[in-house]
Write a protein that holds these residues in place. Sequence first.
Motif, mmCIF file in Angstrom:
data_model
loop_
_atom_site.group_PDB
_atom_site.id
_atom_site.type_symbol
_atom_site.label_atom_id
_atom_site.label_comp_id
_atom_site.label_asym_id
_atom_site.label_seq_id
_atom_site.Cartn_x
_atom_site.Cartn_y
_atom_site.Cartn_z
ATOM 1 N N GLU A 45 7.570 -46.109 30.380
ATOM 2 C CA GLU A 45 8.668 -47.002 30.770
ATOM 3 C C GLU A 45 8.472 -48.410 30.229
ATOM 4 O OE1 GLU A 45 9.000 -46.732 35.022
ATOM 5 O OE2 GLU A 45 10.353 -45.022 34.879
ATOM 6 N N SER A 46 7.237 -48.809 29.959
ATOM 7 C CA SER A 46 6.963 -50.156 29.464
ATOM 8 C C SER A 46 7.241 -50.308 27.966
ATOM 9 C CB SER A 46 5.503 -50.519 29.737
ATOM 10 O OG SER A 46 4.636 -49.611 29.065
ATOM 11 N N HIS A 47 7.623 -49.230 27.268
ATOM 12 C CA HIS A 47 7.904 -49.274 25.826
ATOM 13 C C HIS A 47 9.103 -50.172 25.556
ATOM 14 C CE1 HIS A 47 8.043 -47.811 21.705
ATOM 15 N NE2 HIS A 47 9.342 -47.659 21.840
ATOM 16 N N LYS A 48 8.952 -51.072 24.599
ATOM 17 C CA LYS A 48 10.040 -51.993 24.255
ATOM 18 C C LYS A 48 10.903 -51.397 23.168
ATOM 19 C CE LYS A 48 7.497 -56.016 25.606
ATOM 20 N NZ LYS A 48 6.962 -57.311 25.258
ATOM 21 N N GLY A 49 12.173 -51.699 23.207
ATOM 22 C CA GLY A 49 13.113 -51.235 22.194
ATOM 23 C C GLY A 49 13.903 -50.035 22.669
ATOM 24 N N ILE A 50 14.651 -49.453 21.760
ATOM 25 C CA ILE A 50 15.499 -48.303 22.066
ATOM 26 C C ILE A 50 14.628 -47.059 22.161
ATOM 27 C CG2 ILE A 50 17.364 -46.838 21.207
ATOM 28 C CD1 ILE A 50 18.507 -49.324 19.841
ATOM 29 N N THR A 51 14.732 -46.343 23.262
ATOM 30 C CA THR A 51 13.965 -45.111 23.428
ATOM 31 C C THR A 51 14.909 -43.915 23.351
ATOM 32 O OG1 THR A 51 14.147 -45.316 25.831
ATOM 33 C CG2 THR A 51 12.144 -46.155 24.826
ATOM 34 N N LEU A 52 14.566 -42.965 22.497
ATOM 35 C CA LEU A 52 15.353 -41.749 22.319
ATOM 36 C C LEU A 52 14.454 -40.543 22.573
ATOM 37 C CD1 LEU A 52 17.222 -42.588 18.993
ATOM 38 C CD2 LEU A 52 18.134 -42.728 21.311
ATOM 39 N N CYS A 53 15.025 -39.504 23.181
ATOM 40 C CA CYS A 53 14.289 -38.247 23.335
ATOM 41 C C CYS A 53 14.193 -37.602 21.952
ATOM 42 C CB CYS A 53 14.988 -37.324 24.334
ATOM 43 S SG CYS A 53 16.539 -36.620 23.740
ATOM 44 N N PRO A 54 13.312 -36.623 21.766
ATOM 45 C CA PRO A 54 13.176 -36.004 20.447
ATOM 46 C C PRO A 54 14.482 -35.414 19.910
ATOM 47 C CG PRO A 54 11.322 -35.400 21.817
ATOM 48 C CD PRO A 54 12.293 -36.145 22.689
ATOM 49 N N VAL A 55 15.304 -34.838 20.764
ATOM 50 C CA VAL A 55 16.566 -34.235 20.319
ATOM 51 C C VAL A 55 17.526 -35.316 19.824
ATOM 52 C CG1 VAL A 55 18.601 -32.916 21.042
ATOM 53 C CG2 VAL A 55 16.330 -32.241 21.828
ATOM 54 N N CYS A 56 17.705 -36.375 20.590
ATOM 55 C CA CYS A 56 18.616 -37.443 20.172
ATOM 56 C C CYS A 56 18.087 -38.178 18.949
ATOM 57 C CB CYS A 56 18.855 -38.410 21.320
ATOM 58 S SG CYS A 56 19.873 -37.707 22.644
ATOM 59 N N ALA A 57 16.761 -38.339 18.832
ATOM 60 C CA ALA A 57 16.179 -38.974 17.655
ATOM 61 C C ALA A 57 16.481 -38.148 16.411
ATOM 62 C CB ALA A 57 14.673 -39.143 17.835
ATOM 63 N N TRP A 58 16.352 -36.828 16.522
ATOM 64 C CA TRP A 58 16.647 -35.953 15.389
ATOM 65 C C TRP A 58 18.128 -36.034 15.022
ATOM 66 C CZ3 TRP A 58 19.720 -31.564 14.826
ATOM 67 C CH2 TRP A 58 19.539 -30.855 13.647
ATOM 68 N N GLN A 59 19.010 -36.000 16.029
ATOM 69 C CA GLN A 59 20.443 -36.078 15.761
ATOM 70 C C GLN A 59 20.818 -37.419 15.136
ATOM 71 O OE1 GLN A 59 22.176 -35.155 19.563
ATOM 72 N NE2 GLN A 59 22.118 -32.948 19.182
ATOM 73 N N GLU A 60 20.210 -38.495 15.586
ATOM 74 C CA GLU A 60 20.479 -39.816 15.018
ATOM 75 C C GLU A 60 20.009 -39.883 13.567
ATOM 76 O OE1 GLU A 60 22.036 -43.600 14.913
ATOM 77 O OE2 GLU A 60 22.280 -42.080 16.450
ATOM 78 N N ALA A 61 18.867 -39.282 13.270
ATOM 79 C CA ALA A 61 18.374 -39.243 11.892
ATOM 80 C C ALA A 61 19.325 -38.454 11.001
ATOM 81 C CB ALA A 61 16.974 -38.632 11.849
ATOM 82 N N GLN A 62 19.889 -37.383 11.518
ATOM 83 C CA GLN A 62 20.854 -36.590 10.750
ATOM 84 C C GLN A 62 22.124 -37.407 10.462
ATOM 85 O OE1 GLN A 62 20.599 -33.490 9.417
ATOM 86 N NE2 GLN A 62 18.466 -33.535 10.031
ATOM 87 N N ARG A 63 22.596 -38.142 11.453
ATOM 88 C CA ARG A 63 23.799 -38.963 11.266
ATOM 89 C C ARG A 63 23.580 -40.039 10.231
ATOM 90 N NH1 ARG A 63 24.718 -37.906 16.828
ATOM 91 N NH2 ARG A 63 23.348 -39.584 17.479
ATOM 92 N N THR A 64 22.445 -40.725 10.303
ATOM 93 C CA THR A 64 22.203 -41.839 9.379
ATOM 94 C C THR A 64 21.890 -41.337 7.972
ATOM 95 O OG1 THR A 64 19.883 -42.001 10.038
ATOM 96 C CG2 THR A 64 21.475 -43.428 11.178
#
Length: 68
Positions: A45-64
């Motif tokens: 929870e102390s991680h700074k910045g945008i946090t994405l789960c592995p599934v959303c991170a993969w989907q975001e990488a596909q979009r970009t």
Amino acid sequence: MSDDHRAIGADGPAGESRRAVDTATAAGPPYAECVLCREPTEYPESHKGITLCPVCAWQEAQRTACSG
């Protein structure tokens, strides 16, 4: 945006049963929620910045990758 990853194996809306299992079996610090789907991430929870789960991170990488 697809909601498929949240509905797989879920008894309630937005994967509530899967989230309960994930947080109950996770050993370690309280994990931050994904900013898109609210699933637990691999970050504390102390991680700074945008946090994405592995599934959303993969989907975001596909979009970009395809937005040439």
